[in-house]
Motif scaffolding. Sequence first.
Motif, short mmCIF file in Angstrom:
data_model
loop_
_atom_site.label_atom_id
_atom_site.label_comp_id
_atom_site.label_asym_id
_atom_site.label_seq_id
_atom_site.Cartn_x
_atom_site.Cartn_y
_atom_site.Cartn_z
N TYR A 166 58.22 36.51 6.53
CA TYR A 166 57.86 36.55 7.95
C TYR A 166 59.07 36.50 8.88
O TYR A 166 59.03 37.13 9.95
N ALA A 224 55.86 38.47 2.01
CA ALA A 224 55.67 37.24 2.80
C ALA A 224 56.97 36.78 3.45
O ALA A 224 57.20 35.58 3.63
N GLN A 266 55.93 42.11 5.10
CA GLN A 266 54.63 41.47 4.97
C GLN A 266 54.20 41.37 3.50
O GLN A 266 53.62 40.37 3.08
N PHE A 303 54.60 31.12 8.13
CA PHE A 303 54.13 32.17 9.04
C PHE A 303 54.86 32.15 10.37
O PHE A 303 55.03 33.18 11.02
#
Length: 365
Positions: free
Chosen positions: A327, A325, A322, A146
Amino acid sequence: MSALLDASLEPGFNTRPEHRPDAAGTATTSAAAPARAPVAPPQRAAAPRWWALGAVAALAWAALGVLTYAWPNQQVGFSDWAYTAEFAYGTGVVALALLILSVGGPLLAGPRERVRPLGPWLIALAVGLAAWELVTAKLAWLPTPFFAPPQSLAEVYATDWRRLGDSAGNSLILLASGISSGAAVGFVVGVLIGWSRRANYWIHPVLRVLGPIPTTALLPITFYFFPSSWSTAVFLIALGTGFPVAVLTWSGVASVNRNYYDVARTLGASNTFLVLRVAIPAALPQVFVGLFMGLGHAFATLVVAEMLGVKSGLGWYLTWAQGWASYPNMYGALLVMALLFSGVISLLFALRDRLLSWQKGTVKW
């Protein structure tokens, strides 16, 4: 007396004070004039031969490069971060450039003076990147994936530059279409309301009711009435830009000093002349304030519309990243978005300074 007058008319008669030599043999005048001290021409202060703050910035960027390259990354659940060495080399190049610029002497005086105001920001940027590198790649205090380190942005720009550039170009086209149409309509509406009482009677209540509604709240309705998501986005961006432009233009036209109109009418000016040559130039500072306010609404509407319906653009890219994933791709798109929107605002400032050079100092941002 007549003899003296006759003598004065003779050639060679000198009426100036007689010069007599003094005791030292120097010529003196019988009526000495006050002596003036020679005025030296103003001299410019010599520019410093080196830039101390630039040397500190070079040291900060060099330390960032050493930190990135020499300290191994923490591997948490996946392979090591790519482009770590390349990022360290890039920071070393920046450090070397700053060092050459700071100690380059008179040959680099011009570029050094242009970069000198950015010295504190260059140091702060290096320190911020070092802190970002520490808490992500080196110490892994922030959860992965993240929160990605700075070198992940270099990987995004190196591997996905084509898709990111295409998204930025589509966002620019959509933004330009919405802002230009909304600003033009809002400007005309504002002039009408500010000049005509009848237009003010009919249009002002509509603006009071529809203007405060967020443009993103109208997405479900506008998707039904417009044939495509792109035209819907253009309409919503134009609506978000046009409302503040109309209100501020109306305020500018309505607040013009009435003495200007009286003087122009005395000289035989028509109503068209009063609108085009008196009201609009006097209201231009307020128009640019409205454009500045409308840009904020336009940026928000652009991103939301691209996330929900438009199949291209930076908002769409954020949604796509997003979903996968990715990031680091999200951070790269956010940085491009920030630079793009900041460039649009800077372009507006430059246009304002160009068009309102005759009113310099009137508008305070």
